[in-house]
Design a protein around this motif. Structure first.
Motif, PDB file in Angstrom:
ATOM      1  N   THR A  12       0.812  -1.204   0.000  1.00 56.16           N
ATOM      2  CA  THR A  12       0.000   0.000   0.000  1.00 56.16           C
ATOM      3  C   THR A  12       0.847   1.256   0.000  1.00 56.16           C
ATOM      4  O   THR A  12       2.032   1.221   0.314  1.00 56.16           O
ATOM      5  N   ILE A  40     -14.384   3.336   4.027  1.00 52.98           N
ATOM      6  CA  ILE A  40     -12.956   3.182   3.752  1.00 52.98           C
ATOM      7  C   ILE A  40     -12.272   2.664   5.011  1.00 52.98           C
ATOM      8  O   ILE A  40     -12.818   2.763   6.110  1.00 52.98           O
ATOM      9  N   ASP A  52      -4.995   4.369   2.536  1.00 52.06           N
ATOM     10  CA  ASP A  52      -4.388   3.907   1.294  1.00 52.06           C
ATOM     11  C   ASP A  52      -5.036   4.663   0.132  1.00 52.06           C
ATOM     12  O   ASP A  52      -6.258   4.604  -0.051  1.00 52.06           O
ATOM     13  N   ASP A  54      -4.934   4.110  -3.102  1.00 53.10           N
ATOM     14  CA  ASP A  54      -5.580   3.227  -4.083  1.00 53.10           C
ATOM     15  C   ASP A  54      -6.951   2.776  -3.589  1.00 53.10           C
ATOM     16  O   ASP A  54      -7.925   2.742  -4.345  1.00 53.10           O
ATOM     17  N   GLU A  55      -7.034   2.449  -2.314  1.00 55.28           N
ATOM     18  CA  GLU A  55      -8.303   2.023  -1.734  1.00 55.28           C
ATOM     19  C   GLU A  55      -9.323   3.172  -1.736  1.00 55.28           C
ATOM     20  O   GLU A  55     -10.501   2.968  -2.003  1.00 55.28           O
ATOM     21  N   THR A  57      -9.445   5.596  -3.906  1.00 54.51           N
ATOM     22  CA  THR A  57      -9.891   5.769  -5.285  1.00 54.51           C
ATOM     23  C   THR A  57     -10.983   4.757  -5.618  1.00 54.51           C
ATOM     24  O   THR A  57     -11.983   5.099  -6.243  1.00 54.51           O
ATOM     25  N   GLN A  58     -10.822   3.523  -5.169  1.00 53.83           N
ATOM     26  CA  GLN A  58     -11.818   2.484  -5.442  1.00 53.83           C
ATOM     27  C   GLN A  58     -13.124   2.719  -4.695  1.00 53.83           C
ATOM     28  O   GLN A  58     -14.205   2.491  -5.243  1.00 53.83           O
ATOM     29  N   ASN A  59     -13.056   3.177  -3.449  1.00 50.53           N
ATOM     30  CA  ASN A  59     -14.241   3.250  -2.602  1.00 50.53           C
ATOM     31  C   ASN A  59     -14.862   4.628  -2.496  1.00 50.53           C
ATOM     32  O   ASN A  59     -16.025   4.743  -2.113  1.00 50.53           O
ATOM     33  N   VAL A  62     -17.002   7.748  -7.221  1.00 55.10           N
ATOM     34  CA  VAL A  62     -18.165   7.057  -7.775  1.00 55.10           C
ATOM     35  C   VAL A  62     -18.555   7.731  -9.086  1.00 55.10           C
ATOM     36  O   VAL A  62     -18.657   8.964  -9.160  1.00 55.10           O
TER      37      VAL A  62
END
Length: 70
Positions: A12, A40, A52, A54-55, A57-59, A62
């Motif tokens: 991470t 998150i 993190d 990257d995390e 960005t994913q969560n 939207v």
């Protein structure tokens, strides 16, 4: 029973809440609320909280659906 924190499955890039808030143009308070509601994950490093990117960005990011059909 000791509390266990989620461990990331991949390497991470943990950053302070202030840096993540600036990166995503949100407040630190917003990130703290998202950690509290489970959207998150926050990682405790000593006394400090890290997230993190990257995390996030994913969560956090939207896509907004549109009514246009292509």
């Amino acid at each position: 029973m000791p509390r266990t924190n989620p461990t990331p499955a991949h390497p991470t890039h943990l950053v302070p809440l202030s840096a993540a808030a600036e990166h995503f143009h949100v407040s630190v308070k917003t990130l703290r609320r998202r950690i509290a509601d489970g959207t998150i994950a926050g990682y405790r490093v000593g006394r400090l909280i890290r997230v993190d990117l990257d995390e996030l960005t994913q969560n956090l990011v939207v896509a907004i659906p549109t009514s246009r059909s292509v």
